[in-house]
Scaffold this active site. Structure first.
Site, PDB file in Angstrom:
ATOM      1  N   TYR A 353       0.858  -1.193   0.000  1.00 29.89           N
ATOM      2  CA  TYR A 353       0.000   0.000   0.000  1.00 29.89           C
ATOM      3  C   TYR A 353       0.890   1.239   0.000  1.00 29.89           C
ATOM      4  O   TYR A 353       1.757   1.402   0.851  1.00 29.89           O
ATOM      5  CB  TYR A 353      -0.878  -0.054   1.243  1.00 29.89           C
ATOM      6  CG  TYR A 353      -2.051   0.907   1.311  1.00 29.89           C
ATOM      7  CD1 TYR A 353      -2.184   2.008   0.478  1.00 29.89           C
ATOM      8  CD2 TYR A 353      -3.064   0.705   2.249  1.00 29.89           C
ATOM      9  CE1 TYR A 353      -3.269   2.855   0.557  1.00 29.89           C
ATOM     10  CE2 TYR A 353      -4.159   1.546   2.350  1.00 29.89           C
ATOM     11  CZ  TYR A 353      -4.254   2.632   1.508  1.00 29.89           C
ATOM     12  OH  TYR A 353      -5.331   3.484   1.599  1.00 29.89           O
ATOM     13  N   CYS A 354       0.692   2.105  -0.990  1.00 36.21           N
ATOM     14  CA  CYS A 354       1.380   3.399  -1.065  1.00 36.21           C
ATOM     15  C   CYS A 354       2.898   3.193  -1.070  1.00 36.21           C
ATOM     16  O   CYS A 354       3.423   2.451  -1.891  1.00 36.21           O
ATOM     17  CB  CYS A 354       0.915   4.296   0.082  1.00 36.21           C
ATOM     18  SG  CYS A 354       1.454   6.021  -0.048  1.00 36.21           S
ATOM     19  N   VAL A 355       3.644   3.816  -0.135  1.00 39.82           N
ATOM     20  CA  VAL A 355       5.107   3.741  -0.160  1.00 39.82           C
ATOM     21  C   VAL A 355       5.593   2.314   0.042  1.00 39.82           C
ATOM     22  O   VAL A 355       6.647   1.927  -0.487  1.00 39.82           O
ATOM     23  CB  VAL A 355       5.699   4.686   0.906  1.00 39.82           C
ATOM     24  CG1 VAL A 355       5.268   4.274   2.312  1.00 39.82           C
ATOM     25  CG2 VAL A 355       7.214   4.723   0.825  1.00 39.82           C
ATOM     26  N   GLY A 357       4.113  -0.202  -1.222  1.00 35.98           N
ATOM     27  CA  GLY A 357       3.958  -0.785  -2.553  1.00 35.98           C
ATOM     28  C   GLY A 357       5.130  -0.426  -3.444  1.00 35.98           C
ATOM     29  O   GLY A 357       5.630  -1.270  -4.210  1.00 35.98           O
ATOM     30  N   PHE A 382      -1.901  -1.225  -3.820  1.00 38.24           N
ATOM     31  CA  PHE A 382      -2.920  -0.244  -3.488  1.00 38.24           C
ATOM     32  C   PHE A 382      -2.311   1.142  -3.676  1.00 38.24           C
ATOM     33  O   PHE A 382      -1.380   1.529  -2.976  1.00 38.24           O
ATOM     34  CB  PHE A 382      -3.378  -0.377  -2.034  1.00 38.24           C
ATOM     35  CG  PHE A 382      -4.116  -1.640  -1.680  1.00 38.24           C
ATOM     36  CD1 PHE A 382      -4.577  -2.510  -2.654  1.00 38.24           C
ATOM     37  CD2 PHE A 382      -4.376  -1.948  -0.351  1.00 38.24           C
ATOM     38  CE1 PHE A 382      -5.261  -3.672  -2.316  1.00 38.24           C
ATOM     39  CE2 PHE A 382      -5.062  -3.099  -0.001  1.00 38.24           C
ATOM     40  CZ  PHE A 382      -5.500  -3.962  -0.975  1.00 38.24           C
TER      41      PHE A 382
END
Length: 625
Positions: A353-355, A357, A382
């Site tokens: 998710y985000c960073v 990811g 994500f």
């Protein structure tokens, strides 16, 4: 009475005080409410505070024509128009690159607006139709009094012209124009007349009705927020980790100085043979994916038959001064190996998710180069960047001056704490939506003195984490500013060059259509690098609600395009819209990767006989401040 704090909240409140003095000071009476921000010590005696505020309010009433009789119309006379235009001229001169031609055009527009408003209100009628609409000025008090109608309409007109001017500047590089647009928009949001007690009729009315009790209560809210250095969005006592948020049953089964690994207890008779590891961003707490029983992605995934592991990152402290991106990459590889060994499985599913990811993409590239890619059966992203060319509004904070300021605050170059205080990151994200996440709460909390709501998402939003200074500085420079991850072998991790084009892992990519942190246009670019099979879904809403959207809620929608679009625009043009959550599409995709099921025995049930665990979920790390 100015505060001597250097925290983010004091900084933004002092900036507002300076704005009101500069912009409205020539018009508001000198006896008006103080624009200095008091220190917590000044606000420690509620009785003295109440008396002081009452005296200030009486002075304001005596000097402000029409304020004592709230409903009395203040007509837009010719003398008033000249005074108003003088104030607007002072306001406009604050704006960057405001030339005389633009200033003259705005003055002409203001004159026409003044005359139109005067004509529409001739005869003293209330509630004239307003040319411009904005929910900040939806209360009838903004329309029924001619003065406040003119005030907010002039503001909206000026805001339109300033933003258009910033957008149309010639001879300015695109990057600088974008920064200028952002700066102009931030100033416009801060200068809204709704944000100041003397120019907000709703606040004036409540103050008159309560005898100033709202301001007394609001100053008490302000005192507490200045003490903690952070704007409060929700009732701080409404939520408790493990009691009514982050409550999905599980155990902490592994721990390092950087993270804890939570394994959730199964709730089905059979589970998928391949387990799932979730890597949440360490910029926030992991429980955004486990807010409550109705919103929890974790609980839902467990109910689908997945054996779910969650990484809970440690909020940075001085012991993490030397932590860099390599440490987070190694942590992801360590979690993958630990789960494989714990459950005796060859591979795992992963979510980043985000960073986290972004880091998962780098981790997979390293595993491919080392010929260890079979450890990961699939990867889901994500709202994650890997190519930062179109990274959105956060790029406004990545010039050399901003980077130097961040280094000075965090001590990245030596000295200082060695980590970035999470309150600065919270303020940065809040500034991207200043009206909704800053000024709305300034009005409600400080001016109207309203009680805080109990809202789990806002509680999570304010539960900040500190970031290792060296990692954060390198992340902003190497990825956001220089976009090195998009260039093969321009970066290395754990001693191995990173080339995203090596990644052939089956991939599911989710983007949010209204995401302002990881715009869909940026997330889409992952397809320009990965070489394996990839499914892209565009979800309704943004960075949080686009992800946390349980099927039972029946909210939003998502889009799929089963063709081969080359761009996001082509994807959208040919996409089919599906109502509700994209989660069922994702679990169907997971099932297609490996549908084998097993009984949840042995260590599939964390804490069962013979299984040594560390503690109950959600664990100590998420509770560390």
């Amino acid at each position: 009475m100015a505060s001597d704090s250097n925290d983010p909240l004091s900084t933004i409140m002092q900036a507002q005080a300076q704005m009101v003095e500069t912009v409205f000071g020539q018009w508001l009476p000198q006896a008006g409410l103080a624009t200095e921000i008091p220190s917590p010590a000044d606000l420690s005696d509620p009785a003295k505070l109440a008396g002081d505020l009452q005296a200030r309010w009486q002075g304001f009433l005596s000097a402000m024509p029409g304020a004592a009789n709230f409903s009395a119309p203040v007509g837009p006379s010719q003398a008033g128009m000249e005074q108003w235009l003088a104030m607007v001229e002072g306001w406009m001169k604050m704006q960057p690159a405001m030339g005389q031609n633009a200033l003259g055009q705005i003055s002409e527009d203001m004159t026409q607006l003044w005359q139109a408003m005067a004509a529409s209100m001739a005869g003293g009628s209330d509630g004239a139709e307003m040319p411009r609409k904005d929910r900040r000025f939806a209360d009838p008090a903004w329309q029924n009094n001619p003065f406040y109608a003119l005030l907010h309409q002039s503001y909206l007109l000026a805001a339109e012209r300033i933003e258009a001017m910033a957008n149309d500047l010639d001879g300015v590089p695109a990057e600088k124009r974008s920064q200028l647009k952002f700066a102009a928009h931030a100033m416009i949001e801060a200068l809204s007349p709704a944000n100041f007690p003397a120019t907000n009729p709703v606040v004036l009315k409540k103050t008159l009705e309560s005898g100033g009790e709202n301001l007394t209560k609001g100053m008490q809210h302000l005192a507490k927020d200045l003490e903690r250095g952070q704007l409060t969005h929700t009732d701080p006592d409404a939520f408790e980790l493990g009691r009514n948020i982050a409550v999905t049953p599980g155990k902490v089964v592994h721990e390092t100085p950087l993270y804890q690994l939570i394994q959730y207890s199964p709730s089905t008779d059979e589970v998928y043979a391949t387990p799932l590891i979730i890597f949440p961003p360490w910029i926030n707490r992991f429980y955004i994916l486990d807010l409550n029983e109705k919103k929890s992605f974790v609980r839902w995934a467990v109910a689908q038959g997945l054996t779910v592991f969650m990484v809970s990152w440690k909020s940075a402290d001085e012991s993490m001064r030397d932590v860099v991106w390599d440490d987070y990459i190694r942590a992801e590889m360590d979690a993958i190996d630990h789960v494989r060994a714990r459950l005796d499985v060859p591979a795992v599913h992963t979510i980043g998710y985000c960073v986290a990811g972004t880091t998962l993409a780098a981790t997979l590239a390293i595993l491919h180069r080392r010929e260890q890619q079979d450890k990961v059966a699939s990867a889901t992203y994500f709202t994650a960047h890997v190519d930062f060319d179109s990274a959105g509004e956060l790029l406004h904070f990545i010039d050399d001056g901003a980077l130097a300021a961040i280094d000075a605050i965090s001590g990245a170059g030596g000295g200082g704490p060695g980590y970035l205080d999470g309150r600065y990151m919270a303020l940065t994200f809040n500034m991207l939506r200043g009206t909704d996440l800053i000024w709305n709460y300034v009005v409600n909390n400080y001016l109207l003195g309203e009680d805080y709501p109990a809202f789990d998402l806002l509680h999570w939003n304010g539960d900040v984490t500190n970031l290792p200074a060296k990692w954060h500085g390198a992340y902003l420079r190497d990825l956001y500013r220089d976009n090195k991850l998009a260039t093969p072998d321009a970066l290395s991790g754990d001693g191995t060059p990173i080339d995203l084009t090596l990644v052939e892992t089956p991939t599911y990519v989710q983007a949010g259509r209204e995401d302002h942190i990881a715009p869909a246009k940026s997330v889409w670019k992952i397809q320009d690098h990965f070489k394996g099979p990839l499914r892209f879904v565009l979800a309704g809403s943004g960075h949080i609600a686009g992800v946390v959207n349980p099927p039972e809620a029946g909210k939003y929608q998502y889009w799929l395009n089963e063709g081969e679009p080359a761009t996001l625009e082509e994807f959208v043009e040919g996409a089919a819209e599906h109502k509700g959550s994209w989660w069922p599409d994702w679990i169907a995709w997971i099932d297609a990767q490996d549908s084998r099921k097993v009984k949840p025995t042995g260590k599939r049930k964390p804490g069962s006989r013979g299984d040594t665990v560390i503690e109950d979920a959600p664990g100590r790390y998420v509770m560390t401040r």
